[in-house]
Design a protein around this motif. Structure first.
Motif, short mmCIF file in Angstrom:
data_model
loop_
_atom_site.label_atom_id
_atom_site.label_comp_id
_atom_site.label_asym_id
_atom_site.label_seq_id
_atom_site.Cartn_x
_atom_site.Cartn_y
_atom_site.Cartn_z
N MET A 1 -10.29 14.27 59.58
CA MET A 1 -9.02 14.96 59.67
C MET A 1 -8.49 15.35 58.30
O MET A 1 -7.75 16.30 58.17
CB MET A 1 -7.99 14.07 60.37
CG MET A 1 -8.03 14.11 61.86
SD MET A 1 -7.80 15.74 62.46
CE MET A 1 -6.73 15.48 63.78
N ASN A 2 -8.80 14.58 57.31
CA ASN A 2 -8.29 14.84 55.97
C ASN A 2 -8.76 16.20 55.46
O ASN A 2 -8.02 16.90 54.79
CB ASN A 2 -8.74 13.72 55.03
CG ASN A 2 -8.05 13.82 53.68
OD1 ASN A 2 -7.04 14.49 53.57
ND2 ASN A 2 -8.60 13.13 52.71
N LYS A 3 -9.98 16.54 55.80
CA LYS A 3 -10.53 17.83 55.38
C LYS A 3 -9.78 18.99 56.04
O LYS A 3 -9.48 19.99 55.39
CB LYS A 3 -12.02 17.86 55.73
CG LYS A 3 -12.81 18.86 54.96
CD LYS A 3 -14.28 18.68 55.30
CE LYS A 3 -15.09 19.21 54.16
NZ LYS A 3 -16.52 19.09 54.40
N GLU A 4 -9.47 18.85 57.32
CA GLU A 4 -8.73 19.91 58.02
C GLU A 4 -7.33 20.05 57.45
O GLU A 4 -6.82 21.17 57.31
CB GLU A 4 -8.66 19.60 59.51
CG GLU A 4 -9.91 19.95 60.26
CD GLU A 4 -9.73 19.76 61.75
OE1 GLU A 4 -8.60 19.93 62.26
OE2 GLU A 4 -10.74 19.48 62.41
N ASP A 5 -6.68 18.96 57.10
CA ASP A 5 -5.34 19.02 56.51
C ASP A 5 -5.37 19.74 55.16
O ASP A 5 -4.49 20.54 54.85
CB ASP A 5 -4.76 17.62 56.35
CG ASP A 5 -4.48 16.95 57.69
OD1 ASP A 5 -4.32 17.69 58.69
OD2 ASP A 5 -4.42 15.70 57.71
N THR A 6 -6.40 19.47 54.39
CA THR A 6 -6.54 20.13 53.09
C THR A 6 -6.74 21.62 53.25
O THR A 6 -6.13 22.43 52.55
CB THR A 6 -7.72 19.52 52.31
OG1 THR A 6 -7.57 18.11 52.25
CG2 THR A 6 -7.80 20.07 50.92
#
Length: 112
Positions: free
Chosen positions: A1-6
């Motif tokens: 999920m961290n990648k999508e938020d970035t």
């Protein structure tokens, strides 16, 4: 999920960067200077040369000269028979050595 938020944050930053754009302003009297430059009637040497070469009489004479030179080259450029026979002799000698070509498939020492 961290990648999508970035990725979403980068997209939002790119879209929000458009909010601060201002309209470009031209220098004062730009249009007046453009009209003055267009109104100048100066002709360069290239314009004069193009005008002269573009005249039908000059263009026709130039084409006739080019055709005349081509015809003269074709008429006076006949190959000599000595050059042809020398070329054939050289080709026959080169064929004698064509059978001694070594390839990567010729193994001299197949034993390891």
């Amino acid at each position: 999920m961290n990648k999508e938020d970035t990725i979403n944050k980068l997209i939002e930053d790119a879209l929000n960067s458009v909010d601060t754009i201002k309209r470009a302003a031209a220098k004062p009297f730009l249009l007046t200077r453009i009209h003055a430059r267009l109104a100048e009637k100066t002709t360069s040497i290239w314009e004069k040369t193009g005008w002269f070469i573009g005249r039908p009489a000059v263009a026709f004479i130039g084409l006739c000269l080019i055709l005349l030179i081509n015809v003269l080259v074709v008429v006076f450029n006949k190959p000599s028979t000595a050059a042809v026979s020398t070329e054939q002799v050289a080709q026959n000698q080169a064929d004698e050595f064509s059978f001694t070509v070594a390839t990567i498939y010729d193994f001299e020492n197949p034993q390891p």
